[in-house]
Enzyme design. Structure first.
Site, PDB file in Angstrom:
ATOM      1  N   ARG A   6       0.828  -1.207   0.000  1.00 14.38           N
ATOM      2  CA  ARG A   6       0.000   0.000   0.000  1.00 14.38           C
ATOM      3  C   ARG A   6       0.862   1.257   0.000  1.00 14.38           C
ATOM      4  O   ARG A   6       0.521   2.257  -0.637  1.00 14.38           O
ATOM      5  CB  ARG A   6      -0.935  -0.018   1.211  1.00 14.38           C
ATOM      6  CG  ARG A   6      -1.996   1.065   1.180  1.00 14.38           C
ATOM      7  CD  ARG A   6      -2.943   0.909   2.346  1.00 14.38           C
ATOM      8  NE  ARG A   6      -3.819  -0.236   2.198  1.00 14.38           N
ATOM      9  CZ  ARG A   6      -4.979  -0.210   1.557  1.00 14.38           C
ATOM     10  NH1 ARG A   6      -5.382   0.910   0.985  1.00 14.38           N
ATOM     11  NH2 ARG A   6      -5.716  -1.284   1.471  1.00 14.38           N
ATOM     12  N   GLU A  39      -2.850  -7.842   3.830  1.00 14.66           N
ATOM     13  CA  GLU A  39      -4.287  -7.640   4.012  1.00 14.66           C
ATOM     14  C   GLU A  39      -5.055  -8.867   3.550  1.00 14.66           C
ATOM     15  O   GLU A  39      -4.590  -9.638   2.706  1.00 14.66           O
ATOM     16  CB  GLU A  39      -4.747  -6.389   3.267  1.00 14.66           C
ATOM     17  CG  GLU A  39      -4.081  -5.123   3.754  1.00 14.66           C
ATOM     18  CD  GLU A  39      -4.661  -3.871   3.101  1.00 14.66           C
ATOM     19  OE1 GLU A  39      -5.806  -3.915   2.622  1.00 14.66           O
ATOM     20  OE2 GLU A  39      -3.957  -2.835   3.089  1.00 14.66           O
ATOM     21  N   GLU A  77     -10.026  -0.412  -5.368  1.00 19.48           N
ATOM     22  CA  GLU A  77      -9.200   0.401  -4.476  1.00 19.48           C
ATOM     23  C   GLU A  77      -7.796   0.546  -5.026  1.00 19.48           C
ATOM     24  O   GLU A  77      -7.178   1.607  -4.891  1.00 19.48           O
ATOM     25  CB  GLU A  77      -9.153  -0.213  -3.075  1.00 19.48           C
ATOM     26  CG  GLU A  77      -8.428   0.713  -2.101  1.00 19.48           C
ATOM     27  CD  GLU A  77      -8.508   0.236  -0.663  1.00 19.48           C
ATOM     28  OE1 GLU A  77      -8.181   1.037   0.225  1.00 19.48           O
ATOM     29  OE2 GLU A  77      -8.860  -0.924  -0.445  1.00 19.48           O
ATOM     30  N   ASP A 121     -11.653   7.483 -10.989  1.00 21.26           N
ATOM     31  CA  ASP A 121     -11.876   8.896 -10.666  1.00 21.26           C
ATOM     32  C   ASP A 121     -10.775   9.720 -11.330  1.00 21.26           C
ATOM     33  O   ASP A 121      -9.855  10.221 -10.680  1.00 21.26           O
ATOM     34  CB  ASP A 121     -11.863   9.084  -9.145  1.00 21.26           C
ATOM     35  CG  ASP A 121     -12.215  10.510  -8.742  1.00 21.26           C
ATOM     36  OD1 ASP A 121     -12.835  11.214  -9.561  1.00 21.26           O
ATOM     37  OD2 ASP A 121     -11.855  10.915  -7.620  1.00 21.26           O
ATOM     38  N   HIS A 137     -19.089  -5.097   1.378  1.00 18.93           N
ATOM     39  CA  HIS A 137     -18.312  -5.898   0.429  1.00 18.93           C
ATOM     40  C   HIS A 137     -18.394  -5.164  -0.907  1.00 18.93           C
ATOM     41  O   HIS A 137     -19.355  -5.323  -1.659  1.00 18.93           O
ATOM     42  CB  HIS A 137     -18.890  -7.313   0.295  1.00 18.93           C
ATOM     43  CG  HIS A 137     -18.744  -8.135   1.534  1.00 18.93           C
ATOM     44  ND1 HIS A 137     -17.542  -8.315   2.177  1.00 18.93           N
ATOM     45  CD2 HIS A 137     -19.664  -8.831   2.272  1.00 18.93           C
ATOM     46  CE1 HIS A 137     -17.709  -9.088   3.241  1.00 18.93           C
ATOM     47  NE2 HIS A 137     -18.994  -9.411   3.324  1.00 18.93           N
ATOM     48  N   CYS A 145     -16.904  -5.648  -3.528  1.00 18.17           N
ATOM     49  CA  CYS A 145     -16.881  -6.542  -4.685  1.00 18.17           C
ATOM     50  C   CYS A 145     -18.295  -6.843  -5.170  1.00 18.17           C
ATOM     51  O   CYS A 145     -18.526  -7.052  -6.362  1.00 18.17           O
ATOM     52  CB  CYS A 145     -16.185  -7.855  -4.335  1.00 18.17           C
ATOM     53  SG  CYS A 145     -14.606  -7.639  -3.502  1.00 18.17           S
TER      54      CYS A 145
END
Length: 832
Positions: free
Chosen positions: A486, A519, A530, A587, A798, A800
């Site tokens: 990350r 994670e 993400e 975005d 969730h 997903c």
């Protein structure tokens, strides 16, 4: 008729055309002795003799003496039409073989006087039901003669066929040459029908109530014969004036009325769809010269037929709309109007980005081995009509009719995109696919087709990987797996994607799976969302310096002074391509010119309006300035801008630029060069790398063929219009909740009370993006599931599966407090 008889008749016709019959009172328009006959040279007479044989034209009997004196006063009076006995009557029209404007008006006058339109009805039925007659009617360059000494048939025949061919002859004369003699008319001026005359005639005819049914019946009788002529006899190839039939019929302003929609218009569209591409292109060029109301009327005619047919029938997986001949033919006809709308508006067929040709790879051979070469043909798909016209939808700056008006919603509702995709990719030569006419499909429908294309490609890559693993004895790797940290996401992603792009670019076509080190999230779509978000946040960070940000437009642009290498820009291109390929919304905030450039167009002055609005306004004022440009503005062709460190940089737009002043005469060139530098040259290095990365993923996709730049932006970025009312209507419930549960009622009241920013945070928390997908939030299938009874735990999600796990809180206030905390502070996977 045997050969000897035919030769004998041809000789008689030839002598009649060159020498005449010797009768000074001859009224045969095909005889040189006729008073109004126009002499022909020997070559033209020979050609004409052949034509007269085909139609079995009148032959004069040889006159006893060819020394006939000039006609006397009585005969002259009769020939001049001064005798009442020679004024036109209904009987004079019994031999009419085609029409002129004057002939129609003359007959109308007679019918109006007697109050009987039966002869007119019969004549309209006769001419409009006969392809040959309609093709020769209403020709250009017909003189508006007032002489009545000749019947209308005589006048028409003489004017359209009796002139001597020459380099300066009129269009109607050229059209009268026999089959194969007229040249390939490719511009609107070569259409030999007088469109204005046709419109005036229709206006007069349609004012007579009985004429409408005659036109409908004539069209029903005409079109099957025309369809057969085009499909089996190639009549257009031998006589380009056959196109006159379609030009004339389409000027009927009542074609969209119920009388035509049942039978006549469907048959006409089927016939028109049989025209060769060259003929359709001529038709499109002609219609492009029409005014907007005429083009829109034709567009609405075909649209109404499509809608009428679709709503009148029921379609399903076994009865596809693709098999409905009427809908297919009307859609193909609508394409002609679509290109006419493009050609008739503002078009830029220049300013194209140079395309790099990729060499053949081993991948194609593997697809061939698996029998999939038809699914993945390399090279961009090209529309045949667009190619013939030399124009593409992306070349359109402003069409006559907005693109959205060509979308038929009724058709979009019944198209089975899984079947249509198969026809588009595999059976294009035997089955019609509406994706071959993408202008009629909405971006929602087209995105479904793109989704099928992407998914099938992913499955194909898995099969190829399995083949590799069997042959090479290696562990299969069916997915594009990215394992990233990350806090080092750019470095990790860049290294991995760069290695893939160099070693095996086809791996980019596999389904993406992202894993964040340390994670627990399993990527079913949410982790990828993400990943994309974090990469973009890092890349577009102003401190990185890859892009500049405009506070007014809220848009990013390539930094021409960036110190980053091309690999970083290639990574961004790959990310955009992967987002489309894996159906993720990003975005990103680019001006429209970026998407236009991705699809092959260079940026021009008009593109500055959203990418560099301040510069655009300055250049616009320069173009509109009415004073002395050279003295008042003191500009030269040398411009300056600031680099990454704020230092001024000079650039010459042309040689010796600092010595060339900008004047009223050359300011247009200055503006064009300035825009080309800002949008193309100054960022050429960065954009080429960016586009290269994008095409690594999308090079074999039908993206460019199906979508316009604004639709590609919608695919990548989604819509910023958030309709939560639509989201509420489509949300499903699980675990004991229903739309009537009190907690659900409180939930929606709470969400609807949020401000815009809070709604975006909620959407980000639940779905992984704050944008609506293509089609709006109504297309987002969100699930709200019960997650236990009252508790202090926060709601979870969730992303997903677009699922919100909502405990049954004891009060509305507690629900609001817990939900706001969850959407405000949530980040990462595994958070409870």
């Amino acid at each position: 008729m045997n050969r000897a008889t035919a030769l004998h008749l041809i000789e008689r016709y030839f002598r009649q055309l060159t020498e005449g019959c010797g009768n000074g009172n001859c009224t045969n328009e095909f005889c040189a002795s006729c008073r109004d006959f126009r002499p022909l040279d020997t070559n033209s007479a020979a050609v004409k003799a052949l034509e007269l044989l085909k139609i079995n034209a009148k032959l004069c009997d040889p006159h006893p003496s060819k020394k006939e004196s000039e006609p006397g006063p009585k005969e002259s009076a009769e020939l001049d039409g001064t005798m009442c006995s020679t004024c036109p009557t209904k009987e004079d029209y019994s031999d009419v073989r085609y029409l002129t404007e004057d002939a129609v008006y003359a007959l109308l006058s007679v019918c109006e006087e007697e109050g009987d339109y039966s002869v007119l009805i019969r004549l309209i039925g006769k001419v409009f039901s006969n392809a040959e007659a309609l093709m020769k009617s209403f020709r250009k360059n017909e003189p508006n003669t007032t002489e009545n000494s000749l019947t209308p048939a005589d006048v028409d025949e003489h004017e359209s066929q009796g002139q001597e061919p020459s380099d300066t002859m009129g269009a109607s004369s050229a059209a009268a040459l026999p089959s194969g003699a007229s040249g390939d008319a490719s511009s609107p001026c070569d259409i030999t029908v007088d469109v204005d005359a046709v419109r005036r005639v229709y206006a007069r005819l349609l004012a007579v109530s009985q004429v409408e049914s005659a036109l409908v019946n004539a069209l029903v009788y005409l079109t099957p014969n025309v369809e057969l002529d085009l499909e089996y006899l190639d009549v257009y190839e031998t006589n380009h004036d056959y196109l006159n039939i379609f030009v004339t019929v389409m000027e009927n302003r009542n074609l969209h009325s119920p009388e035509y929609l049942e039978v006549a218009l469907p048959q006409f569209c089927k016939a028109m769809s049989k025209l060769p591409v060259a003929a359709l292109a001529r038709l499109s060029r002609l219609w492009a010269t029409y005014s907007l109301p005429h083009v829109r009327r034709m567009m609405e005619t075909f649209q109404q037929l499509i809608t009428f047919t679709v709503v009148s029938n029921e379609y399903d997986a076994d009865n596809l709309v693709n098999d409905d001949e009427t809908v297919v033919a009307a859609t193909q006809c609508l394409k002609v109007v679509f290109y006419a709308s493009i050609l008739g508006g503002d078009v830029d067929i220049e300013h194209n980005e140079e395309e790099e040709e990729d060499g053949d790879s081993d991948e194609l051979t593997l697809h061939e081995l698996l029998g999939e070469e038809q699914l993945y043909k390399k090279g961009p798909r090209v529309d045949p009509l667009g190619k013939e016209l030399g124009v593409r939808p992306i070349d359109s700056i402003t069409p006559l009719i907005p693109f959205d008006e060509f979308i038929n919603e009724s058709l979009n509702d019944v198209v089975e995109m899984d079947k249509d995709f198969t026809f588009f990719k595999v059976n294009a030569e035997t089955k019609f696919s509406f994706q071959s006419c993408p202008f009629v499909l909405s971006v929602i429908t087209k995105s479904q087709g793109l989704y099928y294309d992407n998914r099938i490609r992913m499955y194909s890559e898995r099969r190829l990987t399995a083949l590799y693993s069997v042959v090479q004895g290696q562990q299969p790797n069916p997915y594009l797996k990215l394992k990233v940290r990350r806090d080092h996401i750019i470095d990790d992603a860049l290294v991995r994607l760069e290695m893939i792009s160099m070693e095996n670019p086809s791996d980019l076509k596999k389904q993406l799976f992202v894993e964040f080190e340390g994670e627990q999230g399993v990527d079913e779509g949410g982790v990828s969302k993400e990943f994309f978000q974090l990469v973009l946040e890092e890349i577009f960070n102003p401190d990185i310096g890859m892009f500049t940000y405009d506070d007014d437009t809220k848009l990013f642009w390539f930094n021409s002074s960036s110190l980053e290498n091309e690999a970083q820009y290639t990574l961004i291109g790959i990310v955009l391509g992967l987002a489309i390929y894996n159906n993720c919304i990003l975005d990103v905030h680019f001006p429209m010119v970026v998407y236009r450039k991705l699809m092959g167009k260079k940026g021009t002055y008009l593109d500055l309006s959203d990418s560099h609005p301040v510069l655009y306004q300055s250049l616009k004022e320069l173009l509109q300035y009415s004073g002395n440009v050279e003295e008042d503005m003191t500009l030269t062709f040398q411009i300056s801008h600031t680099d990454l460190f704020g230092n001024p940089v000079l650039y010459d737009l042309k040689e010796q630029a600092d010595q060339i002043p900008v004047t009223k005469e050359n300011r247009q060139e200055f503006v064009a060069l300035y825009a080309d530098y800002i949008l193309n040259k100054s960022v050429g290095r960065q954009f080429i790398a960016f586009k290269k990365g994008f095409q690594m993923v999308t090079n074999e996709s039908p993206l460019n063929y199906l979508f316009r730049p604004e639709e590609v932006e919608l695919l990548i970025c989604g819509s910023r219009k958030l309709d939560f009312e639509a989201l509420e209507k489509t949300t499903e419930y699980d675990g004991g909740y229903s739309k009537d549960s009190q907690i659900i009622k409180d939930f929606w009241e709470t969400v609807h009370s949020f401000g815009t920013e809070q709604k975006r945070l909620f959407l980000q928390f639940t779905t992984g993006t704050d944008r609506a997908p293509v089609g709006g939030l109504g297309k987002l299938k969100m699930i709200i599931a019960k997650n236990g009874s009252d508790t202090d735990r926060l709601p979870t999600s969730h992303t997903c599966f677009n699922a919100l796990l909502l405990p049954e809180y004891s009060s509305k206030d507690k629900l609001r407090e817990r939900l706001l905390k969850a959407i405000t502070y949530a980040k990462g996977f595994g958070m409870l």
